[in-house]
Write a protein that holds these residues in place. Structure first.
Motif, PDB file in Angstrom:
ATOM      1  N   HIS A  34       0.860  -1.228   0.017  1.00  0.00           N
ATOM      2  CA  HIS A  34      -0.015  -0.005   0.029  1.00  0.00           C
ATOM      3  C   HIS A  34       0.823   1.118  -0.008  1.00  0.00           C
ATOM      4  O   HIS A  34       0.733   2.167  -0.725  1.00  0.00           O
ATOM      5  N   ILE A  35       1.759   1.489   0.943  1.00  0.00           N
ATOM      6  CA  ILE A  35       2.807   2.630   1.176  1.00  0.00           C
ATOM      7  C   ILE A  35       1.966   3.985   1.047  1.00  0.00           C
ATOM      8  O   ILE A  35       2.545   4.881   0.812  1.00  0.00           O
ATOM      9  N   ASN A  36       0.541   4.003   1.554  1.00  0.00           N
ATOM     10  CA  ASN A  36      -0.066   5.120   1.345  1.00  0.00           C
ATOM     11  C   ASN A  36      -1.303   4.960   2.101  1.00  0.00           C
ATOM     12  O   ASN A  36      -2.023   4.034   1.684  1.00  0.00           O
ATOM     13  N   PRO A  37      -1.564   5.726   3.044  1.00  0.00           N
ATOM     14  CA  PRO A  37      -2.944   5.750   3.700  1.00  0.00           C
ATOM     15  C   PRO A  37      -4.160   5.738   2.802  1.00  0.00           C
ATOM     16  O   PRO A  37      -5.140   5.242   3.334  1.00  0.00           O
ATOM     17  N   ALA A  38      -4.140   6.592   1.899  1.00  0.00           N
ATOM     18  CA  ALA A  38      -5.180   6.847   1.058  1.00  0.00           C
ATOM     19  C   ALA A  38      -5.512   5.738   0.131  1.00  0.00           C
ATOM     20  O   ALA A  38      -6.754   5.165   0.031  1.00  0.00           O
ATOM     21  N   VAL A  39      -4.494   4.875   0.004  1.00  0.00           N
ATOM     22  CA  VAL A  39      -4.652   3.478  -0.840  1.00  0.00           C
ATOM     23  C   VAL A  39      -5.188   2.437   0.171  1.00  0.00           C
ATOM     24  O   VAL A  39      -6.202   1.739  -0.108  1.00  0.00           O
ATOM     25  N   THR A  40      -4.750   2.594   1.576  1.00  0.00           N
ATOM     26  CA  THR A  40      -5.297   1.593   2.466  1.00  0.00           C
ATOM     27  C   THR A  40      -6.801   2.083   2.616  1.00  0.00           C
ATOM     28  O   THR A  40      -7.525   0.969   2.835  1.00  0.00           O
ATOM     29  N   PHE A  41      -7.278   3.278   2.830  1.00  0.00           N
ATOM     30  CA  PHE A  41      -8.547   3.780   3.049  1.00  0.00           C
ATOM     31  C   PHE A  41      -9.474   3.224   1.928  1.00  0.00           C
ATOM     32  O   PHE A  41     -10.567   2.711   1.966  1.00  0.00           O
ATOM     33  N   GLY A  42      -8.855   3.490   0.733  1.00  0.00           N
ATOM     34  CA  GLY A  42      -9.872   3.161  -0.341  1.00  0.00           C
ATOM     35  C   GLY A  42     -10.152   1.204  -0.351  1.00  0.00           C
ATOM     36  O   GLY A  42     -11.351   1.019  -0.712  1.00  0.00           O
ATOM     37  N   LEU A  43      -8.932   0.586  -0.326  1.00  0.00           N
ATOM     38  CA  LEU A  43      -9.271  -0.634  -0.035  1.00  0.00           C
ATOM     39  C   LEU A  43     -10.145  -1.238   1.261  1.00  0.00           C
ATOM     40  O   LEU A  43     -10.875  -2.188   1.069  1.00  0.00           O
ATOM     41  N   LEU A  44      -9.835  -0.274   2.239  1.00  0.00           N
ATOM     42  CA  LEU A  44     -10.601  -0.829   3.172  1.00  0.00           C
ATOM     43  C   LEU A  44     -12.201  -0.522   2.998  1.00  0.00           C
ATOM     44  O   LEU A  44     -13.115  -1.167   3.291  1.00  0.00           O
ATOM     45  N   LEU A  45     -12.714   0.616   2.241  1.00  0.00           N
ATOM     46  CA  LEU A  45     -14.020   0.759   1.823  1.00  0.00           C
ATOM     47  C   LEU A  45     -14.312  -0.082   0.831  1.00  0.00           C
ATOM     48  O   LEU A  45     -15.669  -0.405   0.761  1.00  0.00           O
ATOM     49  N   ALA A  46     -13.713  -0.719   0.043  1.00  0.00           N
ATOM     50  CA  ALA A  46     -13.769  -1.815  -1.017  1.00  0.00           C
ATOM     51  C   ALA A  46     -13.908  -3.128  -0.195  1.00  0.00           C
ATOM     52  O   ALA A  46     -14.075  -4.151  -0.958  1.00  0.00           O
ATOM     53  N   ARG A  47     -13.654  -3.438   1.053  1.00  0.00           N
ATOM     54  CA  ARG A  47     -13.673  -4.549   2.026  1.00  0.00           C
ATOM     55  C   ARG A  47     -12.739  -5.544   1.422  1.00  0.00           C
ATOM     56  O   ARG A  47     -12.893  -6.638   1.358  1.00  0.00           O
TER      57      ARG A  47
END
Length: 287
Positions: A112-125
């Motif tokens: 991920h290396i990026n909280p925004a990427v992590t956040f997007g993947l979290l929202l997508a479950r």
């Protein structure tokens, strides 16, 4: 000899000489949508792989900040941009490091290396809230350490005089302009992440997982080319936070909210687009 000929015939029937390639190479059975990740998964906390993934995120973000901020410092330090790598070189440093680090860590943490990427993947479950929060904390800590090492190399006075690689909205642009640039830039990045790692594409094209770091890194490169003149390009809250904490000047903190709100909105829009549009497209393959 007859046995050999029989084997050849069986092989030819099993693996056709004119094997279809690309999207035609797979069958419907090859595609399996992974189940949604649970919101909370307490069992992760007792697993070594969970902590190993967090360490991988820390090290990757540390290296990302070290190389990228040091490149920015080199460009800003030079009295003439002709003697440096320039904006294109900065963009290549950011994009190239993401390409290399995603390739190195994808098998450990997902890269991920990026909280925004992590956040997007979290929202997508795609991952649990437990893992997402842990990743974000480790990313931010890695970014702070990476920027701190750059400051240690350059010395406090020179580091401060050169701006510390901190993200700010450039003169001539409003905070709204900066916010819009961060939203669109992060959307491009996270949309690329979803597309490059989509299970349907992995089933259709066996080479997609191997090549996934390339389009992700290239997306980072292109977004930097477009938005460096506006915000210095954040699209990564950990990168912005690490540089801001080590630089620690008022004008960096004045605009800092832009580099959290913008990327998170962009990531949320990309996740929404992926869930509503991309996943709604039925899986089709040709035999």
């Amino acid at each position: 000899m007859e046995g050999k000929e029989e084997d050849v015939r069986l092989g030819a029937n099993k693996f056709s000489e004119r094997q279809p390639i690309g999207t035609s190479a797979q069958t419907d059975k090859d595609y399996k949508e992974p189940p949604p990740a649970p919101l909370f998964e307490p069992g992760e906390l007792s697993s070594w792989s969970f902590y190993r993934a967090g360490i991988a995120e820390f090290i990757a973000t540390f290296l990302f900040l070290y190389i990228s901020v040091l490149t920015v410092m080199g460009v800003v330090k030079s009295p003439t941009k002709c003697g440096t790598v320039g904006i294109q070189g900065i963009a290549w440093a950011f994009g190239g490091m993401i390409f290399a680090l995603v390739y190195c860590t994808a098998g450990i943490s997902g890269g991920h290396i990026n909280p925004a990427v992590t956040f997007g993947l979290l929202l997508a479950r795609k991952l649990s809230l437990t893992r997402a929060v842990f990743y974000m904390v480790m990313q931010c800590l890695g970014a702070i350490c990476g920027a701190g090492v750059v400051k240690g190399f350059m010395g406090k006075n020179q580091y401060t005089a050169l701006g510390g690689g901190a993200n700010v909205v450039a003169h001539g642009y409003t905070k709204g302009d900066g916010l819009g640039a961060e939203i669109v830039g992060t959307f491009v990045l996270v949309y690329t992440v979803f597309s490059a790692t989509d299970a349907k594409r992995s089933a259709r094209d066996s080479h997609v997982p191997i090549l996934a770091p390339l389009p992700i890194g290239f997306a980072v490169f292109l977004v930097h080319l477009a938005t460096i003149p506006i915000t210095g390009t954040g699209i990564n809250p950990a990168r912005s936070l690490g540089a801001a904490i080590i630089y620690n000047k008022d004008h960096a903190w004045d605009d800092h909210w832009v580099f959290w709100v913008g990327p998170f909105i962009g990531a949320a829009l990309a996740a929404l687009y992926h869930q509503i549009v991309i996943r709604a497209i039925p899986f089709k393959s040709r035999s």
